[in-house]
Design a protein around this motif. Structure first.
Motif, PDB file in Angstrom:
ATOM      1  N   SER A 226      50.675  46.718  40.177  1.00  0.00           N
ATOM      2  CA  SER A 226      49.380  47.080  40.744  1.00  0.00           C
ATOM      3  C   SER A 226      49.574  48.118  41.847  1.00  0.00           C
ATOM      4  O   SER A 226      50.692  48.587  42.079  1.00  0.00           O
ATOM      5  CB  SER A 226      48.666  45.837  41.287  1.00  0.00           C
ATOM      6  OG  SER A 226      47.306  46.122  41.548  1.00  0.00           O
ATOM      7  N   SER A 227      48.486  48.428  42.537  1.00  0.00           N
ATOM      8  CA  SER A 227      48.558  49.314  43.701  1.00  0.00           C
ATOM      9  C   SER A 227      48.774  48.479  44.961  1.00  0.00           C
ATOM     10  O   SER A 227      48.680  47.237  44.917  1.00  0.00           O
ATOM     11  CB  SER A 227      47.237  50.067  43.828  1.00  0.00           C
ATOM     12  OG  SER A 227      46.190  49.139  44.006  1.00  0.00           O
TER      13      SER A 227
ATOM     14  N   ILE B 237      37.470  47.677  35.524  1.00  0.00           N
ATOM     15  CA  ILE B 237      38.524  48.658  35.282  1.00  0.00           C
ATOM     16  C   ILE B 237      38.420  49.097  33.817  1.00  0.00           C
ATOM     17  O   ILE B 237      38.406  48.271  32.904  1.00  0.00           O
ATOM     18  CB  ILE B 237      39.921  48.113  35.656  1.00  0.00           C
ATOM     19  CG1 ILE B 237      40.988  49.199  35.501  1.00  0.00           C
ATOM     20  CG2 ILE B 237      40.279  46.857  34.890  1.00  0.00           C
ATOM     21  CD1 ILE B 237      42.324  48.832  36.155  1.00  0.00           C
TER      22      ILE B 237
ATOM     23  N   TYR C 204      36.095  42.973  41.641  1.00  0.00           N
ATOM     24  CA  TYR C 204      37.147  42.903  42.677  1.00  0.00           C
ATOM     25  C   TYR C 204      36.593  42.440  44.029  1.00  0.00           C
ATOM     26  O   TYR C 204      35.374  42.377  44.220  1.00  0.00           O
ATOM     27  CB  TYR C 204      37.866  44.262  42.752  1.00  0.00           C
ATOM     28  CG  TYR C 204      38.491  44.585  41.407  1.00  0.00           C
ATOM     29  CD1 TYR C 204      39.725  44.044  41.056  1.00  0.00           C
ATOM     30  CD2 TYR C 204      37.790  45.311  40.457  1.00  0.00           C
ATOM     31  CE1 TYR C 204      40.265  44.268  39.801  1.00  0.00           C
ATOM     32  CE2 TYR C 204      38.328  45.540  39.188  1.00  0.00           C
ATOM     33  CZ  TYR C 204      39.564  45.015  38.869  1.00  0.00           C
ATOM     34  OH  TYR C 204      40.083  45.218  37.623  1.00  0.00           O
TER      35      TYR C 204
ATOM     36  N   GLN D 198      50.161  53.003  40.725  1.00  0.00           N
ATOM     37  CA  GLN D 198      50.654  51.672  40.356  1.00  0.00           C
ATOM     38  C   GLN D 198      52.164  51.528  40.552  1.00  0.00           C
ATOM     39  O   GLN D 198      52.937  52.435  40.227  1.00  0.00           O
ATOM     40  CB  GLN D 198      50.303  51.394  38.888  1.00  0.00           C
ATOM     41  CG  GLN D 198      48.815  51.522  38.607  1.00  0.00           C
ATOM     42  CD  GLN D 198      47.981  50.477  39.333  1.00  0.00           C
ATOM     43  OE1 GLN D 198      48.062  49.299  39.011  1.00  0.00           O
ATOM     44  NE2 GLN D 198      47.198  50.890  40.329  1.00  0.00           N
TER      45      GLN D 198
ATOM     46  N   ARG E 292      52.317  39.230  35.964  1.00  0.00           N
ATOM     47  CA  ARG E 292      50.879  39.300  35.718  1.00  0.00           C
ATOM     48  C   ARG E 292      50.486  40.695  35.227  1.00  0.00           C
ATOM     49  O   ARG E 292      50.869  41.704  35.812  1.00  0.00           O
ATOM     50  CB  ARG E 292      50.162  38.946  37.019  1.00  0.00           C
ATOM     51  CG  ARG E 292      48.659  39.142  37.005  1.00  0.00           C
ATOM     52  CD  ARG E 292      48.282  40.493  37.586  1.00  0.00           C
ATOM     53  NE  ARG E 292      46.843  40.680  37.593  1.00  0.00           N
ATOM     54  CZ  ARG E 292      46.227  41.702  38.179  1.00  0.00           C
ATOM     55  NH1 ARG E 292      46.924  42.597  38.831  1.00  0.00           N
ATOM     56  NH2 ARG E 292      44.938  41.827  38.114  1.00  0.00           N
TER      57      ARG E 292
ATOM     58  N   THR F  86      45.517  45.950  45.779  1.00  0.00           N
ATOM     59  CA  THR F  86      45.301  44.579  45.305  1.00  0.00           C
ATOM     60  C   THR F  86      46.273  43.607  45.968  1.00  0.00           C
ATOM     61  O   THR F  86      45.916  42.458  46.251  1.00  0.00           O
ATOM     62  CB  THR F  86      45.368  44.546  43.759  1.00  0.00           C
ATOM     63  OG1 THR F  86      44.280  45.332  43.279  1.00  0.00           O
ATOM     64  CG2 THR F  86      45.270  43.143  43.203  1.00  0.00           C
TER      65      THR F  86
ATOM     66  N   TRP G 125      42.024  53.660  41.385  1.00  0.00           N
ATOM     67  CA  TRP G 125      42.893  52.848  42.228  1.00  0.00           C
ATOM     68  C   TRP G 125      44.054  53.739  42.691  1.00  0.00           C
ATOM     69  O   TRP G 125      44.378  54.706  42.006  1.00  0.00           O
ATOM     70  CB  TRP G 125      43.483  51.676  41.438  1.00  0.00           C
ATOM     71  CG  TRP G 125      42.500  50.614  41.070  1.00  0.00           C
ATOM     72  CD1 TRP G 125      41.826  50.492  39.889  1.00  0.00           C
ATOM     73  CD2 TRP G 125      42.098  49.499  41.872  1.00  0.00           C
ATOM     74  NE1 TRP G 125      41.015  49.384  39.914  1.00  0.00           N
ATOM     75  CE2 TRP G 125      41.168  48.753  41.126  1.00  0.00           C
ATOM     76  CE3 TRP G 125      42.425  49.055  43.160  1.00  0.00           C
ATOM     77  CZ2 TRP G 125      40.563  47.592  41.609  1.00  0.00           C
ATOM     78  CZ3 TRP G 125      41.829  47.907  43.631  1.00  0.00           C
ATOM     79  CH2 TRP G 125      40.905  47.185  42.866  1.00  0.00           C
TER      80      TRP G 125
HETATM   81  N1  PCA Z   1      44.324  46.871  41.149  1.00  0.00           N
HETATM   82  C1  PCA Z   1      43.676  46.200  40.041  1.00  0.00           C
HETATM   83  C2  PCA Z   1      43.817  47.142  38.891  1.00  0.00           C
HETATM   84  C3  PCA Z   1      44.669  48.248  39.343  1.00  0.00           C
HETATM   85  C4  PCA Z   1      44.888  48.002  40.783  1.00  0.00           C
HETATM   86  O1  PCA Z   1      45.485  48.751  41.545  1.00  0.00           O
HETATM   87  C5  PCA Z   1      44.362  44.909  39.700  1.00  0.00           C
HETATM   88  O2  PCA Z   1      45.524  44.714  40.035  1.00  0.00           O
HETATM   89  O3  PCA Z   1      43.721  44.102  39.032  1.00  0.00           O
END
Ligand code: PCA
Length: 324
Positions: free
Chosen positions: A204-205, A88, A32, A145, A165, A208, A142
């Motif tokens: 996602s969170s 992850i 990341y 979500q 995605r 990201t 993370w």
């Molecule tokens: N971010 C990473 C995985 C989980 C998150 O919150 C992503 O979106 O790839």
């Protein structure tokens, strides 16, 4: 041997120089963004390892999938191409379904519960990783979500037909269950995927979305806190076992401290990320009741099918987590 003080100082300096020259050097691929707290904690870990091994082991972090792409990091470590790296964990669930333990929607939706779930899962997860020739040094969650879209979404009907995605098997299942089409894309490639229309949104969170400045392409974030997936730093098992006890203890001390600090940072940043999304023009709200109840139904189905796949081991994790 007696050495005069001056000579003794020279001899000591030579020893130090010799040991620094022979310092073991490890490259550590991470998946990341370099500015993300996961990657910053990778750097913190490397600094601690250097300190606690008295300079015998120097780790160089390569963030953003720059040394190995996210999807290739685990294999690189399993095969010893890189001794250590970060990914992850649930991305490996297609190979080992047990590793979906932290992607069960609505099972653990707070940091406190996420920590309890990891405590309940830790031993079984570590056994599974050991069978994969891996040793986990620390994990870090993370934030919760949720969903990013280009428009308002009230229910699954609104999601139907979207290309969304995914980052692992669980996100792909959620997207399919909502009537969308999952497209597996690394976080490092996310901005481009949104810009070129390969994806219309994602799960996602806030983290990201902030890292990838997704407000340039998307307008809505729906908070769900469906689960808090974990990244982990893993070492090749053979390389780990070849280290002497002191070095293992030094690495584990560095790892324990880094994991605790990273987890605290994740919690501290969770709402800050939402504020940044809002400041950059996105609408950030709780998912509506209809969408939420559809997601809960999907979560129940996913958990039942996960338990069918992994059997007693998964049930034991859930029972321990629920204090049964
Ligand atoms: N971010 C990473 C995985 C989980 C998150 O919150 C992503 O979106 O790839």
């Amino acid at each position: 041997m007696y050495l005069k003080p001056a000579l003794f100082a020279v001899a000591t300096a030579l020893t130090v120089a010799a040991s620094a020259a022979h310092a073991e050097k490890w490259d550590m691929p991470m998946a990341y963004a370099a500015s993300n707290y996961h990657s910053e904690h990778g750097v913190m870990f490397a600094e601690k390892v250097k300190e606690y091994t008295n300079g015998d082991l120097e780790i160089t972090v390569h963030a953003g999938g720059s040394l190995f792409g996210g999807a290739d990091i685990k294999r690189a470590i399993q095969t010893g191409q890189a001794p250590i790296g970060e990914r992850i964990m649930s991305a490996h669930a297609n190979e080992e379904p047990l590793l979906n333990w932290d992607n069960q929607p609505f099972l653990a939706t707070t940091y406190k519960d996420s920590a309890r779930l990891w405590d309940a899962a830790k031993d079984t997860v570590n056994e599974t990783l050991s069978d994969m020739n891996l040793v986990a040094l620390y994990t870090c969650p993370w934030p919760g979500q949720g969903f990013y879209f280009k428009n308002e979404v009230a229910n699954a009907e609104d999601v139907k037909g979207m290309k969304l995605r995914s980052y692992n098997a669980a996100t792909a299942t959620v997207i399919e269950s909502l009537g969308g089409t999952p497209v597996q894309i690394e976080a490092a490639e996310l901005t481009q995927a949104l810009a070129t229309g390969v994806a219309d949104g994602f799960i996602s969170s806030g983290s990201t979305g902030y890292d990838r400045k997704v407000w340039e392409h998307l307008s809505h974030y729906y908070k769900v806190n469906a689960w808090l997936p974990r990244n982990y730093v893993m070492v090749n098992k053979g390389i780990w076992e070849s280290l002497d006890d002191d070095t293992q203890a030094a690495l584990q001390k560095a790892a324990d401290e880094t994991g605790a600090s990273c987890t605290a940072k994740s919690e501290e940043l969770a709402n800050w990320y939402f504020e940044q999304l809002e400041e950059n023009g996105m609408t950030v709200t709780d998912a509506g009741p209809e969408f939420l109840s559809e997601l809960k139904g999907i979560g129940d189905t996913m958990q039942a099918s996960w338990l069918q796949q992994v059997g007693d081991k998964g049930q034991a994790i859930i029972d321990a987590y629920q204090g049964k």
